[in-house]
Motif scaffolding. Sequence first.
Motif, PDB file in Angstrom:
ATOM      1  N   THR A 294       0.864  -1.172   0.000  1.00 22.27           N
ATOM      2  CA  THR A 294       0.000   0.000   0.000  1.00 22.27           C
ATOM      3  C   THR A 294       0.903   1.225   0.000  1.00 22.27           C
ATOM      4  N   LEU A 295       0.640   2.138  -0.923  1.00 22.72           N
ATOM      5  CA  LEU A 295       1.393   3.391  -1.011  1.00 22.72           C
ATOM      6  C   LEU A 295       0.480   4.527  -0.589  1.00 22.72           C
ATOM      7  N   VAL A 296       0.916   5.293   0.423  1.00 17.47           N
ATOM      8  CA  VAL A 296       0.177   6.463   0.882  1.00 17.47           C
ATOM      9  C   VAL A 296       1.010   7.691   0.532  1.00 17.47           C
ATOM     10  N   VAL A 297       0.468   8.555  -0.315  1.00 15.69           N
ATOM     11  CA  VAL A 297       1.164   9.768  -0.738  1.00 15.69           C
ATOM     12  C   VAL A 297       0.526  10.961  -0.033  1.00 15.69           C
ATOM     13  N   LEU A 298       1.331  11.688   0.742  1.00 13.31           N
ATOM     14  CA  LEU A 298       0.870  12.885   1.435  1.00 13.31           C
ATOM     15  C   LEU A 298       1.390  14.096   0.680  1.00 13.31           C
ATOM     16  N   SER A 299       0.494  14.780  -0.034  1.00 22.93           N
ATOM     17  CA  SER A 299       0.904  15.864  -0.917  1.00 22.93           C
ATOM     18  C   SER A 299      -0.272  16.789  -1.181  1.00 22.93           C
ATOM     19  N   ASP A 300       0.026  17.992  -1.662  1.00 28.39           N
ATOM     20  CA  ASP A 300      -1.033  18.859  -2.160  1.00 28.39           C
ATOM     21  C   ASP A 300      -1.284  18.579  -3.646  1.00 28.39           C
ATOM     22  N   PHE A 301      -0.429  17.745  -4.233  1.00 28.57           N
ATOM     23  CA  PHE A 301      -0.517  17.317  -5.627  1.00 28.57           C
ATOM     24  C   PHE A 301      -0.402  18.472  -6.618  1.00 28.57           C
ATOM     25  N   MET A 302       0.310  19.528  -6.217  1.00 22.49           N
ATOM     26  CA  MET A 302       0.707  20.578  -7.149  1.00 22.49           C
ATOM     27  C   MET A 302       2.024  20.094  -7.769  1.00 22.49           C
ATOM     28  N   LEU A 303       1.906  19.134  -8.679  1.00 22.56           N
ATOM     29  CA  LEU A 303       3.055  18.408  -9.209  1.00 22.56           C
ATOM     30  C   LEU A 303       3.809  19.197 -10.279  1.00 22.56           C
ATOM     31  N   PHE A 304       5.130  19.125 -10.208  1.00 23.53           N
ATOM     32  CA  PHE A 304       5.995  19.744 -11.206  1.00 23.53           C
ATOM     33  C   PHE A 304       6.652  18.702 -12.095  1.00 23.53           C
ATOM     34  N   ASP A 305       6.120  17.490 -12.128  1.00 19.39           N
ATOM     35  CA  ASP A 305       6.625  16.491 -13.067  1.00 19.39           C
ATOM     36  C   ASP A 305       6.424  17.045 -14.471  1.00 19.39           C
ATOM     37  N   ALA A 306       7.234  16.598 -15.430  1.00 17.71           N
ATOM     38  CA  ALA A 306       7.121  17.096 -16.803  1.00 17.71           C
ATOM     39  C   ALA A 306       5.697  16.961 -17.326  1.00 17.71           C
ATOM     40  N   ASN A 307       5.031  15.868 -16.973  1.00 13.53           N
ATOM     41  CA  ASN A 307       3.647  15.646 -17.380  1.00 13.53           C
ATOM     42  C   ASN A 307       2.875  15.165 -16.147  1.00 13.53           C
ATOM     43  N   PRO A 308       2.270  16.091 -15.396  1.00 13.93           N
ATOM     44  CA  PRO A 308       1.573  15.708 -14.161  1.00 13.93           C
ATOM     45  C   PRO A 308       0.451  14.692 -14.377  1.00 13.93           C
ATOM     46  N   VAL A 309      -0.255  14.774 -15.490  1.00  8.97           N
ATOM     47  CA  VAL A 309      -1.332  13.820 -15.760  1.00  8.97           C
ATOM     48  C   VAL A 309      -0.757  12.417 -15.917  1.00  8.97           C
ATOM     49  N   ALA A 310       0.353  12.302 -16.634  1.00  9.64           N
ATOM     50  CA  ALA A 310       1.013  11.002 -16.806  1.00  9.64           C
ATOM     51  C   ALA A 310       1.519  10.488 -15.462  1.00  9.64           C
ATOM     52  N   ALA A 311       2.006  11.392 -14.601  1.00  6.32           N
ATOM     53  CA  ALA A 311       2.480  10.979 -13.273  1.00  6.32           C
ATOM     54  C   ALA A 311       1.326  10.395 -12.456  1.00  6.32           C
ATOM     55  N   LEU A 312       0.147  10.998 -12.544  1.00  5.60           N
ATOM     56  CA  LEU A 312      -1.017  10.470 -11.821  1.00  5.60           C
ATOM     57  C   LEU A 312      -1.468   9.130 -12.400  1.00  5.60           C
ATOM     58  N   HIS A 313      -1.326   8.955 -13.706  1.00  4.22           N
ATOM     59  CA  HIS A 313      -1.650   7.653 -14.318  1.00  4.22           C
ATOM     60  C   HIS A 313      -0.670   6.586 -13.825  1.00  4.22           C
ATOM     61  N   GLU A 314       0.598   6.954 -13.728  1.00  6.04           N
ATOM     62  CA  GLU A 314       1.607   6.017 -13.227  1.00  6.04           C
ATOM     63  C   GLU A 314       1.341   5.689 -11.751  1.00  6.04           C
ATOM     64  N   LEU A 315       0.869   6.668 -10.995  1.00  5.21           N
ATOM     65  CA  LEU A 315       0.507   6.427  -9.600  1.00  5.21           C
ATOM     66  C   LEU A 315      -0.614   5.394  -9.512  1.00  5.21           C
ATOM     67  N   ALA A 316      -1.610   5.507 -10.377  1.00  2.00           N
ATOM     68  CA  ALA A 316      -2.742   4.567 -10.371  1.00  2.00           C
ATOM     69  C   ALA A 316      -2.306   3.162 -10.755  1.00  2.00           C
ATOM     70  N   ALA A 317      -1.190   3.045 -11.473  1.00  2.00           N
ATOM     71  CA  ALA A 317      -0.700   1.735 -11.907  1.00  2.00           C
ATOM     72  C   ALA A 317       0.225   1.080 -10.883  1.00  2.00           C
ATOM     73  N   PHE A 318       0.434   1.710  -9.735  1.00  2.00           N
ATOM     74  CA  PHE A 318       1.279   1.130  -8.687  1.00  2.00           C
ATOM     75  C   PHE A 318       0.817  -0.302  -8.395  1.00  2.00           C
ATOM     76  N   PRO A 319       1.755  -1.229  -8.203  1.00  2.00           N
ATOM     77  CA  PRO A 319       1.384  -2.634  -7.972  1.00  2.00           C
ATOM     78  C   PRO A 319       0.888  -2.903  -6.553  1.00  2.00           C
ATOM     79  N   GLY A 320      -0.202  -2.308  -6.209  1.00  2.00           N
ATOM     80  CA  GLY A 320      -0.802  -2.450  -4.882  1.00  2.00           C
ATOM     81  C   GLY A 320      -1.859  -1.377  -4.707  1.00  2.00           C
ATOM     82  N   GLU A 321      -2.259  -1.180  -3.466  1.00  2.00           N
ATOM     83  CA  GLU A 321      -3.247  -0.148  -3.158  1.00  2.00           C
ATOM     84  C   GLU A 321      -2.576   1.220  -3.143  1.00  2.00           C
ATOM     85  N   VAL A 322      -3.313   2.253  -3.516  1.00  2.00           N
ATOM     86  CA  VAL A 322      -2.800   3.622  -3.482  1.00  2.00           C
ATOM     87  C   VAL A 322      -3.794   4.484  -2.722  1.00  2.00           C
TER      88      VAL A 322
END
Length: 188
Positions: free
Chosen positions: A107-135
């Motif tokens: 289980t991955l618990v991310v504590l953030s405001d999710f004001m992401l500066f990744d090159a592609n924040p939408v892609a980062a959230l898609h990758e988060l959803a693909a984590f091999p477990g609960e998110v």
Amino acid sequence: MLIVDFDNSGSVVSPSGTDPLSNRFAEVEHAFHAVARRAAKHELGAVLHFDSPTKGDVPPVPLSCQGLGRLRSGLQVPSDGAGSSALLPSLRQAVKLAETHPQHAATLVVLSDFMLFDANPVAALHELAAFPGEVHAVVLGSYMSADAFDPRITVTPIQREDPPGAVARALFRSLVAQRPGSFIADAK
């Protein structure tokens, strides 16, 4: 195995940020402690930070009184952290931890405001959803609504005016989710 991933960016830790007093660290420690008191040998905890790898990262250790001491060392803004707002470095570390511990439900618990500066924040959230477990996304502040997340992600919004213990309650819910018969009553 529960992996906690902290965003230590300015929008979270600055005086006008979503967690200026760093209460999230104390509340995560409280939740870990509550579980460690009745530890099961197979339960693990880990700490990551968005700036991963950092000195504040703690690899999986047993959720026991002894392991709690090691986890505490990561429950602060790391001295070598830059306050990154990019999720992907720590997310990829979390994926590696899950893959190297296949016998544990992750289980991955991310504590953030999710004001992401990744090159592609939408892609980062898609990758988060693909984590091999609960998110579990613990959203600090009101920048992101629950609708912005993939339905596979559990979302708990935490506002500055929420009562003390809101973060601990959210984390505790994830800590005991894999325990048979566990039930967390909603706060009143």
